[in-house]
Design an enzyme around this catalytic site. Structure first.
Site, PDB file in Angstrom:
ATOM      1  N   LYS A  20       0.695  -1.249   0.085  1.00 45.35           N
ATOM      2  CA  LYS A  20       0.034  -0.090  -0.145  1.00 45.35           C
ATOM      3  C   LYS A  20       0.954   1.339  -0.077  1.00 45.35           C
ATOM      4  O   LYS A  20       0.671   1.951  -0.757  1.00 45.35           O
ATOM      5  CB  LYS A  20      -0.820   0.040   1.303  1.00 45.35           C
ATOM      6  CG  LYS A  20      -2.192  -0.707   1.062  1.00 45.35           C
ATOM      7  CD  LYS A  20      -3.084  -0.338   2.341  1.00 45.35           C
ATOM      8  CE  LYS A  20      -4.500  -1.073   2.355  1.00 45.35           C
ATOM      9  NZ  LYS A  20      -4.974  -1.009   0.951  1.00 45.35           N
ATOM     10  N   GLU A  64      -4.135   7.912   7.558  1.00 44.82           N
ATOM     11  CA  GLU A  64      -4.963   8.551   6.519  1.00 44.82           C
ATOM     12  C   GLU A  64      -5.919   9.286   7.459  1.00 44.82           C
ATOM     13  O   GLU A  64      -6.717   8.749   8.263  1.00 44.82           O
ATOM     14  CB  GLU A  64      -5.747   7.928   5.668  1.00 44.82           C
ATOM     15  CG  GLU A  64      -4.752   7.045   4.676  1.00 44.82           C
ATOM     16  CD  GLU A  64      -5.447   6.124   3.464  1.00 44.82           C
ATOM     17  OE1 GLU A  64      -6.707   6.194   3.682  1.00 44.82           O
ATOM     18  OE2 GLU A  64      -4.889   5.676   2.703  1.00 44.82           O
ATOM     19  N   HIS A  80     -16.665  -5.930   3.687  1.00 44.00           N
ATOM     20  CA  HIS A  80     -15.662  -5.792   2.476  1.00 44.00           C
ATOM     21  C   HIS A  80     -15.900  -6.959   1.241  1.00 44.00           C
ATOM     22  O   HIS A  80     -15.387  -6.956   0.400  1.00 44.00           O
ATOM     23  CB  HIS A  80     -14.297  -5.944   2.854  1.00 44.00           C
ATOM     24  CG  HIS A  80     -14.087  -4.813   4.043  1.00 44.00           C
ATOM     25  ND1 HIS A  80     -13.917  -3.590   3.617  1.00 44.00           N
ATOM     26  CD2 HIS A  80     -13.770  -5.028   5.193  1.00 44.00           C
ATOM     27  CE1 HIS A  80     -13.826  -2.679   4.928  1.00 44.00           C
ATOM     28  NE2 HIS A  80     -13.802  -3.779   5.875  1.00 44.00           N
ATOM     29  N   ARG A 133      -6.529  -7.119 -12.194  1.00 42.05           N
ATOM     30  CA  ARG A 133      -7.349  -8.463 -12.832  1.00 42.05           C
ATOM     31  C   ARG A 133      -8.736  -7.788 -13.592  1.00 42.05           C
ATOM     32  O   ARG A 133      -9.005  -6.857 -13.191  1.00 42.05           O
ATOM     33  CB  ARG A 133      -7.543  -9.265 -11.734  1.00 42.05           C
ATOM     34  CG  ARG A 133      -8.475  -8.579 -10.678  1.00 42.05           C
ATOM     35  CD  ARG A 133      -8.853  -9.681  -9.691  1.00 42.05           C
ATOM     36  NE  ARG A 133     -10.059  -9.136  -8.684  1.00 42.05           N
ATOM     37  CZ  ARG A 133      -9.867  -8.352  -7.624  1.00 42.05           C
ATOM     38  NH1 ARG A 133      -8.463  -8.420  -7.082  1.00 42.05           N
ATOM     39  NH2 ARG A 133     -10.637  -7.930  -6.870  1.00 42.05           N
TER      40      ARG A 133
HETATM   41  C1  MV4 Z   1     -10.706   3.973   3.842  1.00 45.87           C
HETATM   42  C2  MV4 Z   1     -11.997   4.354   4.558  1.00 45.87           C
HETATM   43  C3  MV4 Z   1     -12.414   5.643   5.097  1.00 45.87           C
HETATM   44  N1  MV4 Z   1     -11.226   6.614   5.070  1.00 45.87           N
HETATM   45  N2  MV4 Z   1      -9.808   4.796   4.163  1.00 45.87           N
HETATM   46  C4  MV4 Z   1     -11.834  -0.587   3.292  1.00 45.87           C
HETATM   47  C5  MV4 Z   1     -11.135  -1.257   2.339  1.00 45.87           C
HETATM   48  C6  MV4 Z   1      -9.812  -0.696   2.046  1.00 45.87           C
HETATM   49  N3  MV4 Z   1      -9.589  -1.111   0.601  1.00 45.87           N
HETATM   50  C7  MV4 Z   1     -10.133   0.693   2.282  1.00 45.87           C
HETATM   51  N4  MV4 Z   1     -11.416   1.010   2.996  1.00 45.87           N
HETATM   52  C8  MV4 Z   1     -11.696   1.957   3.459  1.00 45.87           C
HETATM   53  N5  MV4 Z   1     -10.552   3.132   3.440  1.00 45.87           N
HETATM   54  C9  MV4 Z   1     -10.233   6.121   4.709  1.00 45.87           C
HETATM   55  N6  MV4 Z   1      -9.031   6.875   4.745  1.00 45.87           N
HETATM   56  C10 MV4 Z   1     -13.177   3.538   4.539  1.00 45.87           C
HETATM   57  C11 MV4 Z   1     -12.891   2.146   4.102  1.00 45.87           C
HETATM   58  C12 MV4 Z   1     -13.984   1.363   4.038  1.00 45.87           C
HETATM   59  C13 MV4 Z   1     -14.586   0.843   2.767  1.00 45.87           C
HETATM   60  C14 MV4 Z   1     -14.003   1.437   1.588  1.00 45.87           C
HETATM   61  C15 MV4 Z   1     -14.641   0.853   0.426  1.00 45.87           C
HETATM   62  C16 MV4 Z   1     -15.961   0.060   0.299  1.00 45.87           C
HETATM   63  C17 MV4 Z   1     -16.333  -0.267   1.695  1.00 45.87           C
HETATM   64  C18 MV4 Z   1     -15.689  -0.035   2.803  1.00 45.87           C
HETATM   65  C19 MV4 Z   1     -16.221  -0.324   3.868  1.00 45.87           C
HETATM   66  C20 MV4 Z   1     -15.597  -0.039   5.143  1.00 45.87           C
HETATM   67  C21 MV4 Z   1     -14.500   0.736   5.200  1.00 45.87           C
END
Ligand code: MV4
Length: 662
Positions: free
Chosen positions: A116, A200, A235, A292
């Site tokens: 990441k 973040e 997720h 992918r």
């Molecule tokens: C975040 C966020 C809020 N703020 N980053 C969840 C999976 C990972 N790939 C990144 N994720 C998130 N990152 C910041 N700075 C909220 C999530 C997140 C989320 C993002 C996309 C789809 C569903 C989610 C469910 C919970 C939290």
């Protein structure tokens, strides 16, 4: 173009790839595990090779075997689908080393997105917007604390090595920071072997908006609009759509161009997805890149009119991108729902079992079903429990939502638990209709997602009675002689004023019904009420009129278990029998095995004259013996099993000639 490719995957995506390859005149080699010998992807392929036992680690993840098979079969390229080996750098390299084209990006591009923090550094250089925060190498607690102060609260600690939501922790204020950091580092160390963290700013109501990108081997890149995948559970995406509602043209363009820069920054080739967090104010931030073809690619295909697997094959062959950015047009709105074998009432516990009854909506320009299974297939514990993807398209989002509601009502499964009703409730919910999409959608609207049944219990019981009685009637031997008593095994119907008792068990409750039949109409007595029922069963479709209310349901009656399907809802009941056993088997009147078991004795020979009720076969199952009796007088014409044979439920044991043919 390739003339033969190997598909290193299973299920719907293997079928999806084979379909396009065949349309392009390309032969397909499938691979299969022990659990998949009779799977749809194997049947669709031109040839298929066994690769090992059911567990993925011994089959679909066996890179070495798969490459061997590719060489042996003369496949020029391998399509990895999604999951399994699709983002495995070693596999991509092994393909290259063996002179086989990996239908995907170069291994270096897969590797670049593995970390990441490294990915964020690349994106920063490429001018792709990042959530404000820290992604440096220095992990000293003092520095992290200072970066946290700079970032502001609430903030999110993310494991550098994490992904898919694993290893994240929200921190509300500085007082919580040290403990949260220590805990997050410990978790990350355990889960990924790397304790490093990013910091973040935490977005509290974000949307998940992702861009489909495509690059060819000459470094050209374009984007094919976006998808909103905000409706997720732990997720796992549940609903996906294209385009993302409410995105302005400017944002779409800025996001698309940022995604193409992201892909080009890692010398990407083929289909990729750049995921963004999209905030309420219209700002967006890079989240991660998936190297992918994604599960939800069909919604992009529906709105762009393009076949992304075809694009992948062309690009892998070395052709330029089929369209320029200006030529990419979208039309209408598409939504995908992922149908899973799982039980929403038990916290979405994955379900296993046989797809005993499977009826899918008709496919058209508006409805697409991507699936790897057919009726009778098993959903096992070995793989992802996704049964199908249901995709709809229409001119507007509102119409697409209506299409989805209807298509889900036409998706009927009996034999195992599914999330169909949950999906129906989610799509039909007002907040979804109003496109109130955030990653908190399911948690926020949980109260709407487990609705009460649309059918009141009495009506459901009356419909169940109608279905059971009509099915019994249609199962009776058709006799040419209207006066023959053979066909009328339910004597009460000849004696039309006799009330037939029927006990239906729903959950733990038993409901005692009494039914009168006269002139093909029924009177059903349930708990002090009487219902006038008119019922007509056509295969699995019951049209009924209950006290003047005309309604129709589909159903599946298997042994004593009935499932009715009504407006996306299911009603299940069991025909209750007080003395289930020896005697009841006779009234079943069937010469089919009532369960899986073994034949203990056969008490007749071909040519024997037998009378109704005479025991012909004794079967054993679960240490219990069951007598199977003649349903009518006649002559034994054929015996299909011998003593000691194992027989499957439903198998015909003996044929009897009742002489009605003359
Ligand atoms: C975040 C966020 C809020 N703020 N980053 C969840 C999976 C990972 N790939 C990144 N994720 C998130 N990152 C910041 N700075 C909220 C999530 C997140 C989320 C993002 C996309 C789809 C569903 C989610 C469910 C919970 C939290």
């Amino acid at each position: 173009m390739f003339n033969k490719i190997l598909i290193a995957n299973r299920g719907e995506i293997a079928c999806r790839i084979i379909q396009t390859a065949h349309r392009m005149g390309i032969r397909c080699v499938a691979v299969y595990s022990e659990a998949d010998a009779n799977a749809r992807h194997v049947a669709m392929a031109d040839e298929a090779f066994y690769i090992g036992p059911a567990p993925s680690s011994e089959s679909y993840l066996r890179a070495d075997k798969i490459i061997e098979i590719a060489k042996e079969s003369g496949a020029q390229a391998i399509h990895p689908g999604y999951g399994f080996l699709s983002e495995n750098t070693d596999f991509a390299e092994a393909c290259e080393a063996n002179g086989i084209v990996f239908i995907g990006p170069p291994s270096s591009a897969i590797a670049a997105m593995g970390s990441k923090s490294a990915a964020k550094a690349i994106m920063e250089d490429a001018g792709v917007p990042l959530v404000p925060g820290y992604h440096g190498k220095d992990q000293s607690p003092d520095l992290l604390r200072a970066e946290a102060e700079k970032c502001g609260f609430p903030l999110l600690l993310k494991a550098v090595a994490g992904g898919g939501g694993k290893g994240m922790r929200v921190v509300e204020n500085m007082a919580e920071f040290d403990d949260a950091l220590a805990a997050a580092q410990r978790e990350a160390k355990n889960a990924f072997g790397n304790p490093d963290m990013l910091i973040e700013r935490y977005l509290t109501q974000p949307r998940h908006v992702e861009i489909q990108v495509f690059c060819d081997q000459s470094g050209n890149g374009i984007y094919l609009a976006e998808r909103d995948c905000s409706v997720q559970r732990r997720h796992q995406k549940v609903l996906e759509e294209a385009p993302a509602p409410g995105l302005s043209e400017d944002t779409r363009k800025a996001m698309g161009e940022a995604a193409v820069r992201a892909a080009q920054a890692i010398n990407y080739v083929g289909a990729g997805t750049v995921e963004f967090l999209y905030d309420v104010d219209g700002s967006f931030f890079f989240m991660e890149m998936n190297t992918r073809l994604q599960v939800e690619h069909p919604v992009t295909e529906m709105v762009t009119g393009q076949d992304l697997v075809e694009w992948q094959l062309k690009v892998a062959w070395g052709e330029p991108l089929p369209l320029t950015q200006d030529q990419v047009k979208t039309r209408g709105h598409a939504i995908e729902a992922r149908i899973y074998a799982e039980d929403p009432d038990q916290d979405f516990l994955p379900a296993t079992g046989t797809l005993r009854y499977l009826s899918t909506p008709d496919e058209s320009a508006h409805v697409r079903v991507d699936t790897g299974v057919t009726e009778g297939d098993e959903i096992s514990i070995h793989y992802d429990p996704m049964i199908a993807k249901l995709i709809v398209w229409d001119e507007t989002r509102e119409q697409a939502v209506n299409r989805m509601v209807q298509a889900l009502e036409h998706y009927r499964i009996a034999g195992l638990k599914t999330n169909i009703r949950f999906l129906h409730a989610a799509v039909d919910a007002q907040p979804f209709r109003e496109a109130e999409l955030t990653t908190n959608f399911i948690a926020t609207h949980n109260n709407l997602l487990f609705p009460k049944s649309r059918l009141d219990l009495d009506k459901a019981l009356v419909l169940a009675a109608g279905f059971i009685l009509e099915q019994r009637k249609s199962a009776e031997p058709v006799t040419g002689d209207p006066w023959s008593p053979f066909g009328r095994k339910n004597s009460w119907r000849m004696n039309s004023e006799y009330a037939q008792p029927l006990t239906l068990q729903v959950g733990d409750d038993k409901h005692e019904l009494k039914i009168l039949e006269r002139d093909d109409r029924y009177q059903v007595f349930v708990g002090g009420s009487v219902y006038h029922l008119n019922a007509k069963l056509n295969d699995d479709f019951l049209q009924a009129v209950i006290n003047g209310h005309r309604l129709s349901v589909h159903g599946n009656l298997h042994n004593e278990e009935l499932v009715l399907f009504y407006e996306g809802d299911t009603f299940k009941c069991t025909v209750y029998r007080e003395t289930y056993g020896f005697e009841e088997m006779a009234s079943e009147g069937s010469l089919a095995a009532p369960m899986n078991g073994s034949v203990v004795a056969i008490q007749a020979k071909v040519g024997d004259k037998v009378t109704a009720g005479q025991t012909l076969v004794i079967m054993e199952a679960m240490k219990m013996e069951h007598a199977i009796k003649a349903p009518a007088d006649g002559v034994v014409s054929e015996i299909f099993y011998a003593e000691g044979d194992q027989v499957a439920e439903g198998a015909e044991l003996i044929a009897i000639d009742t002489g009605e043919a003359e």
